[in-house]
Design an enzyme around this catalytic site. Structure first.
Site, PDB file in Angstrom:
ATOM      1  N   ASP A  67      -9.243  -3.576  11.917  1.00 31.60           N
ATOM      2  CA  ASP A  67      -7.808  -3.474  11.644  1.00 31.60           C
ATOM      3  C   ASP A  67      -6.976  -4.066  12.782  1.00 31.60           C
ATOM      4  OD1 ASP A  67      -8.313  -1.539  13.555  1.00 31.60           O
ATOM      5  OD2 ASP A  67      -7.594   0.145  12.383  1.00 31.60           O
ATOM      6  N   ASN A 136      -4.484  11.932  11.314  1.00 28.92           N
ATOM      7  CA  ASN A 136      -4.097  12.241   9.926  1.00 28.92           C
ATOM      8  C   ASN A 136      -5.237  11.964   8.947  1.00 28.92           C
ATOM      9  OD1 ASN A 136      -4.231   9.492   9.949  1.00 28.92           O
ATOM     10  ND2 ASN A 136      -2.163   9.116   9.195  1.00 28.92           N
ATOM     11  N   HIS A 138      -6.980   9.087   8.762  1.00 33.94           N
ATOM     12  CA  HIS A 138      -7.162   7.691   8.350  1.00 33.94           C
ATOM     13  C   HIS A 138      -8.423   7.088   8.945  1.00 33.94           C
ATOM     14  CE1 HIS A 138      -4.534   5.890  11.879  1.00 33.94           C
ATOM     15  NE2 HIS A 138      -5.792   6.017  12.253  1.00 33.94           N
ATOM     16  N   GLU A 143      -4.348   4.729   5.234  1.00 34.18           N
ATOM     17  CA  GLU A 143      -3.531   5.909   5.457  1.00 34.18           C
ATOM     18  C   GLU A 143      -3.644   6.904   4.302  1.00 34.18           C
ATOM     19  OE1 GLU A 143      -2.755   6.012   8.551  1.00 34.18           O
ATOM     20  OE2 GLU A 143      -0.610   5.587   8.699  1.00 34.18           O
TER      21      GLU A 143
HETATM   22  C1  GLP Z   1      -6.163   4.034  15.218  1.00 34.54           C
HETATM   23  C2  GLP Z   1      -6.913   2.875  14.550  1.00 34.54           C
HETATM   24  C3  GLP Z   1      -8.254   3.286  14.025  1.00 34.54           C
HETATM   25  C4  GLP Z   1      -8.877   4.237  15.010  1.00 34.54           C
HETATM   26  C5  GLP Z   1      -8.125   5.540  14.932  1.00 34.54           C
HETATM   27  C6  GLP Z   1      -8.565   6.562  15.951  1.00 34.54           C
HETATM   28  O1  GLP Z   1      -4.831   4.085  14.816  1.00 34.54           O
HETATM   29  N1  GLP Z   1      -6.189   2.250  13.500  1.00 34.54           N
HETATM   30  O2  GLP Z   1      -9.056   2.157  13.777  1.00 34.54           O
HETATM   31  O3  GLP Z   1     -10.224   4.444  14.664  1.00 34.54           O
HETATM   32  O4  GLP Z   1      -6.721   5.327  14.975  1.00 34.54           O
HETATM   33  O5  GLP Z   1      -8.207   6.174  17.240  1.00 34.54           O
HETATM   34  P1  GLP Z   1      -8.792   6.832  18.559  1.00 34.54           P
HETATM   35  O6  GLP Z   1     -10.245   6.469  18.608  1.00 34.54           O
HETATM   36  O7  GLP Z   1      -8.003   6.226  19.685  1.00 34.54           O
HETATM   37  O8  GLP Z   1      -8.606   8.303  18.427  1.00 34.54           O
END
Ligand code: GLP
Length: 242
Positions: A67, A136, A138, A143
């Site tokens: 992403d 949340n 995702h 989302e």
């Molecule tokens: C982000 C990204 C995801 C990521 C998730 C968790 O917004 N879009 O690809 O896996 O949220 O992030 P983190 O590993 O920093 O908790």
């Protein structure tokens, strides 16, 4: 789906790095799709060391970025682009023609999605996805509310994602949209690892693993994946039954 619980973040990261290395050994042309974010950071650092020690080459592997934040240039240190280059591609010496990332600066984002979908189709699908989970629920930028059968798409980011996302950036940034590989790609991937660590992820891990499977919590789709591994440390697992 199977659940694996590790003592702590280093143990979790070590196990994920080993899975990646083992796949590259058994399939030197493996297709990987990696998330960015804080969660996989240590696994990717360990991956580089393991690849060196075990002399595993990733030269023929393909890498897809899960992403990207729309409107954030690749050179911005908070971009997924920058994260993957710094933590994975540089250290594994991956050649640019084996790297496929969304161009989130494009004026034609839908074309970026089409190109990504075609690439994944033409290459024969994804062998291993390594993803995190948002606060949340995702995955990538899939989302809450997103249909499970979507391929790549542009998402309007919900408030949680917009505010939590600020942690990656030195300066306050406008994070209204994201571009992402879809949950249908995840279901079609031959193997998926969802990683989570830390107590702050415990409530959402509980919902994803033990709650109802529905798109209010996109990560609950993991329960439907036959080769889906939810790999967590004890803190992230702390609210799970038994
Ligand atoms: C982000 C990204 C995801 C990521 C998730 C968790 O917004 N879009 O690809 O896996 O949220 O992030 P983190 O590993 O920093 O908790």
């Amino acid at each position: 789906m199977q659940l694996r619980i590790f003592k702590d973040y280093p143990a979790l990261s070590d196990a994920v790095a080993s899975e990646i290395v083992e796949l590259a050994k058994s399939n030197p042309e493996a297709v990987f799709c990696f998330a960015s974010g804080d969660t996989p950071r240590m696994a990717f650092t360990m991956l580089a060391a393991k690849a060196r020690e075990e002399q595993v080459s990733f030269d023929r592997c393909t890498f897809i970025g899960l992403d990207e934040w729309v409107g954030i240039p690749p050179e911005n240190e908070g971009s997924c682009h920058s994260f993957l280059h710094t933590t994975v591609f540089k250290s594994l010496h991956i050649s640019p023609n084996k790297i496929h990332l969304f161009n989130a600066m494009s004026n034609e984002l839908f074309k970026q999605c089409e190109t990504m979908d075609k690439l994944i189709r033409d290459i024969g699908g994804i062998d291993l996805m390594v993803v995190g989970i948002g606060m949340n629920g995702h995955i990538g930028f899939n989302e809450p509310g997103i249909p499970f059968d979507k391929y790549s798409h542009v998402a309007n980011l919900d408030e949680t994602t917009q505010s939590v996302g600020q942690k990656y950036f030195k300066q306050n940034s406008s994070l209204k949209q994201g571009i992402t590989v879809g949950l249908q790609h995840l279901m079609e991937a031959r193997e998926v690892i969802l990683m989570a660590n830390g107590a702050k992820k415990a409530p959402i891990i509980k919902k994803a693993v033990e709650g109802e499977v529905n798109n209010d919590v996109p990560a609950s789709i993991m329960q439907l994946h036959e080769q889906g591994w939810v790999m967590v440390d004890e803190e992230a697992a702390s609210l799970l039954e038994d």
